[in-house]
Motif scaffolding. Structure first.
Motif, PDB file in Angstrom:
ATOM      1  N   ARG A  39      52.178 -43.986  56.899  1.00 27.41           N
ATOM      2  CA  ARG A  39      53.504 -43.395  56.773  1.00 27.41           C
ATOM      3  C   ARG A  39      54.532 -44.342  57.376  1.00 27.41           C
ATOM      4  O   ARG A  39      54.343 -44.851  58.473  1.00 27.41           O
ATOM      5  N   ASN A  40      55.602 -44.588  56.637  1.00 26.89           N
ATOM      6  CA  ASN A  40      56.702 -45.408  57.132  1.00 26.89           C
ATOM      7  C   ASN A  40      57.411 -44.611  58.234  1.00 26.89           C
ATOM      8  O   ASN A  40      57.927 -43.525  57.971  1.00 26.89           O
ATOM      9  N   GLN A  84      60.226 -44.984  59.667  1.00 25.42           N
ATOM     10  CA  GLN A  84      61.678 -44.828  59.513  1.00 25.42           C
ATOM     11  C   GLN A  84      62.027 -43.769  58.475  1.00 25.42           C
ATOM     12  O   GLN A  84      62.953 -42.996  58.658  1.00 25.42           O
ATOM     13  N   THR A  85      61.266 -43.768  57.370  1.00 24.03           N
ATOM     14  CA  THR A  85      61.612 -42.857  56.272  1.00 24.03           C
ATOM     15  C   THR A  85      60.652 -41.678  56.150  1.00 24.03           C
ATOM     16  O   THR A  85      60.979 -40.685  55.511  1.00 24.03           O
TER      17      THR A  85
END
Length: 90
Positions: A61-62, A64-65
């Motif tokens: 999972r990113n 930041q987003t």
């Protein structure tokens, strides 16, 4: 301890020159790297084992987003400390 400090300690302990100690250390590390890169294990009894380990593909999972992304499978170098080393570090 960095490589230079390690070379000095090896030279002092073995009574070899720092140049020879550096060459021996560099050769040892190069041999370990090449052997593990070929998929073989290097074991120094009591110290530890270097080997290549496979990591499975997974979903990450990113941060930041929050968007999911695929992380590809890959092979990574790994070190497992031997029994004597583990007991010394306790």
């Amino acid at each position: 301890m960095n490589k230079e400090e390690l070379v000095k300690e090896i030279a002092k302990k073995t009574k070899l020159s720092q140049k020879v100690s550096s060459d021996v250390l560099s050769a040892t590390l190069e041999i370990i790297q090449k052997t593990v890169a070929k998929g073989k294990k290097v074991t120094l009894v009591g110290f530890g084992t270097w080997e290549a380990r496979k990591r499975a593909a997974r979903i990450g999972r990113n941060p930041q987003t929050g968007k999911e992304l695929k992380i590809a499978a890959k092979t990574v170098p790994a070190f497992s400390a031997g029994k004597n080393f583990k007991e010394l570090v306790k």
